[in-house]
Design an enzyme around this catalytic site. Structure first.
Site, PDB file in Angstrom:
ATOM      1  N   ASN A  54       3.058  -7.630   5.165  1.00  0.00           N
ATOM      2  CA  ASN A  54       2.797  -6.194   5.010  1.00  0.00           C
ATOM      3  C   ASN A  54       3.658  -5.577   3.919  1.00  0.00           C
ATOM      4  OD1 ASN A  54       0.890  -6.180   7.056  1.00  0.00           O
ATOM      5  ND2 ASN A  54       2.366  -5.659   8.638  1.00  0.00           N
ATOM      6  N   ASP A 101      -2.218  -8.285  -3.280  1.00  0.00           N
ATOM      7  CA  ASP A 101      -3.193  -8.112  -2.207  1.00  0.00           C
ATOM      8  C   ASP A 101      -3.869  -9.434  -1.860  1.00  0.00           C
ATOM      9  OD1 ASP A 101      -4.760  -6.492  -0.390  1.00  0.00           O
ATOM     10  OD2 ASP A 101      -6.438  -6.735  -1.765  1.00  0.00           O
ATOM     11  N   GLU A 119      -4.348  -7.282   9.230  1.00  0.00           N
ATOM     12  CA  GLU A 119      -5.687  -6.984   8.722  1.00  0.00           C
ATOM     13  C   GLU A 119      -5.889  -5.481   8.585  1.00  0.00           C
ATOM     14  OE1 GLU A 119     -10.335  -7.171  10.181  1.00  0.00           O
ATOM     15  OE2 GLU A 119      -8.885  -8.522  11.105  1.00  0.00           O
ATOM     16  N   ASP A 122      -3.805  -4.065   5.719  1.00  0.00           N
ATOM     17  CA  ASP A 122      -4.377  -4.465   4.436  1.00  0.00           C
ATOM     18  C   ASP A 122      -5.555  -3.573   4.066  1.00  0.00           C
ATOM     19  OD1 ASP A 122      -4.463  -7.034   2.441  1.00  0.00           O
ATOM     20  OD2 ASP A 122      -6.475  -6.288   2.842  1.00  0.00           O
ATOM     21  N   HIS A 123      -6.475  -3.384   5.006  1.00  0.00           N
ATOM     22  CA  HIS A 123      -7.647  -2.549   4.739  1.00  0.00           C
ATOM     23  C   HIS A 123      -7.251  -1.098   4.512  1.00  0.00           C
ATOM     24  CE1 HIS A 123     -10.197  -5.881   5.358  1.00  0.00           C
ATOM     25  NE2 HIS A 123     -10.171  -5.894   6.685  1.00  0.00           N
ATOM     26  N   ASP A 126      -6.038  -0.820   1.025  1.00  0.00           N
ATOM     27  CA  ASP A 126      -7.182  -0.934   0.117  1.00  0.00           C
ATOM     28  C   ASP A 126      -7.953   0.381   0.016  1.00  0.00           C
ATOM     29  OD1 ASP A 126      -6.627  -3.542  -0.477  1.00  0.00           O
ATOM     30  OD2 ASP A 126      -8.063  -4.397   0.939  1.00  0.00           O
TER      31      ASP A 126
END
Length: 405
Positions: A54, A101, A119, A122-123, A126
Site C-alpha cells: 500500500n 501501480d 485491492e 489500489d482501486h 486508481d
C-alpha cells in the site's frame, strides 16, 4: 484505536465479514502488460522486502498528483503553454505511477501480505489518479481551447473507469481488454513527451485533408476507443450478472449503478451549460477536478459494494458539493460561482479523504492488519501452501492487483 469523531461506522459487521472472504478475480489480455512484465519483475526485485504494498501505491499516486499539479499551476485554463520541463516531469510522474501501480500486487505476493484491503486501496488510488491523468492529458494538448471536447474527454475517462468496476459488480470479475488502462497511460506519456520536444503548439496544427487541429484528432481517437470499450461493457450488462436471475454479486439489478453515476455526470453537464459566469469555460481544470473527485468517491463506493457483495447507496455526501453549485445558480445568489466551485472542491476533497480513511481504518481493525506496514513472510512458498499468500503461477492474475485467497 478508535477515532472519536468518526462515530458512525461505514461498514457493517456483515459487510466486513464478506469483504474478508472476498477473492479477487481478473482477466487480462492487455498487449503492453505482457511486454512490460520483465520491467515490472525487475523493479519489484529492487524494493526492500519490508516495504508495504500500500505504501508503494500511495507513493506512486503522490508522485502523479504532484507532477500534474505543477503542470496545472502553469496552465490552469488548459490552453496556456507551460514550460517544456513540466511536460517531461508529468510524463515521468505518470510512468512512475504506472510502474509502481504495477508492482504493488507483486510486492504483496512476494511478502505474503495480500489482502482485500490491498485491492480496495489500489482501486481507490486508481480512481483518484484517473482524474489527474485525464486533466494532464488535456493540458498537454491544450484542449482547453475547445471546452466541449475537454468536457467529454474527461468525463468519458471517468465514466469508463466507473464502468470497469460496474461490470465487476455485475460479473464478479475485473476484466482488462487488449487495449486498456496500460495502453492509455503509455499513450499519454508519449503525448507529454511530444509536447515537451516540439512544444504544445504542435497540437494546434491542422491535420491535412481534414482541416481539424491535431488536439481534436487525438481526442477523437480516444473517444472512439472509449466508445468501443463501453460497448464491451454493455455486452456484459446485457448478458446478465452472476447473481440470482442474472443479478449483480449483491443480488441487485445490473442497471442500478447507473443512478449514482448519473447523479454526477448530469449535474456536471447542466451546471456547465447554465452558468451565467461561464464557470467551466473560464476554469475548466478546477471544474473537472471538483466533479472528478465526486466521481472518484462514487466509484469507491461501488468497489466497496462489489467486494462486500452489498447493495450500493444511490446518494452520497460528496454530492453536497455539486448541489451547492446548482442551488447557487438556481436562486441566483450573490456568491460568485468561482468561489462556490472552490468550496465544492474543498468539500469533496475532505469528504473523500474522510471516507477513505474511515473505511481503511475499519478494515484494518477487523482484519488486525496495518495499512502502511507489514511483517513480511520469510518463506512465501510455505505461506502459499498454508493459504496466507496467493500463488505466483496464475498468469491471469499476474498484472498488478492484490489477490486474497
Amino acid at each position: 484505536m478508535d477515532i472519536m469523531f468518526f462515530k458512525n461506522k461505514i461498514l457493517t459487521p456483515g459487510q466486513l465479514k464478506r469483504l474478508a472472504e472476498h477473492k479477487y478475480s481478473s482477466e487480462s489480455i492487455s498487449i503492453l502488460d505482457r511486454i512490460l512484465q520483465p520491467w515490472w519483475n525487475w523493479l519489484v526485485g529492487q524494493v526492500p522486502i519490508w516495504v508495504a504494498p500500500n505504501l508503494i501505491t500511495m507513493v506512486g499516486l503522490f508522485i502523479n498528483i504532484i507532477t500534474t499539479l505543477i503542470l496545472v499551476w502553469y496552465s490552469p485554463d488548459a490552453q496556456t503553454e507551460a514550460p517544456r520541463w513540466t511536460y517531461v516531469l508529468c510524463a515521468l510522474g505518470l510512468f512512475a505511477y504506472q510502474s509502481l501501480d504495477a508492482i504493488d500486487g507483486k510486492q504483496a505476493r512476494r511478502t505474503g501480505s495480500s489482502s482485500p484491503l490491498g485491492e480496495l486501496f489500489d482501486h481507490g488510488c486508481d480512481s483518484v489518479s484517473t482524474v489527474f491523468v485525464a486533466v494532464s492529458a488535456c493540458i498537454s494538448v491544450q484542449l482547453g481551447a475547445y471546452p466541449s471536447w475537454m468536457f467529454f474527454q474527461c468525463f468519458c475517462a471517468l465514466t469508463l473507469f466507473y464502468c470497469a468496476h460496474w461490470q465487476a459488480y455485475v460479473s464478479g470479475t475485473v476484466k482488462f481488454g487488449r487495449v486498456d488502462v496500460t495502453e492509455a497511460q503509455v499513450t499519454i506519456v508519449i503525448i507529454h513527451l511530444i509536447s515537451a520536444v516540439f512544444g504544445p503548439e504542435i497540437w494546434s496544427w491542422k491535420i491535412p485533408y481534414i482541416g481539424v487541429p491535431c488536439s481534436q484528432g487525438v481526442a477523437t481517437i480516444f473517444l472512439i476507443a472509449f466508445f468501443q470499450i463501453f460497448l464491451e461493457f454493455c455486452h456484459i450488462f446485457w448478458t446478465g450478472g452472476v447473481g440470482k436471475n442474472g443479478s449483480t454479486v449483491a443480488g441487485t439489478s445490473v442497471l442500478s449503478p447507473i443512478i449514482p453515476l448519473s447523479l454526477v455526470v448530469v449535474p456536471a453537464f447542466i451546471i456547465c451549460h447554465k452558468s451565467t459566469e461561464l464557470v467551466y469555460e473560464n476554469h475548466p481544470v478546477l471544474y473537472i477536478m471538483a466533479f472528478g473527485l465526486v466521481a472518484a468517491k462514487v466509484t469507491n463506493r461501488l468497489v466497496v459494494a462489489h467486494m462486500t457483495r452489498n447493495e450500493m447507496d444511490y446518494l452520497d455526501t460528496s454530492l453536497f458539493g455539486p448541489t451547492m453549485l446548482f442551488l447557487n445558480q438556481y436562486f441566483n445568489f450573490f456568491i460568485r460561482e468561482y468561489v462556490v466551485l472552490w468550496i465544492c472542491l474543498v468539500w469533496v476533497l475532505l469528504d473523500l479523504l474522510r471516507y477513505s480513511y474511515q473505511v481503511c481504518h475499519e478494515i484494518c481493525d477487523h482484519m488486525r492488519i496495518k495499512l502502511f506496514s507489514i511483517t513480511p513472510v520469510t518463506n512465501p512458498v510455505a505461506a502459499n501452501k498454508n493459504g496466507t499468500a496467493p500463488s505466483l503461477s496464475n498468469n491471469r492474475q499476474a498484472r498488478t492487483r492484490r489477490h486474497y485467497h
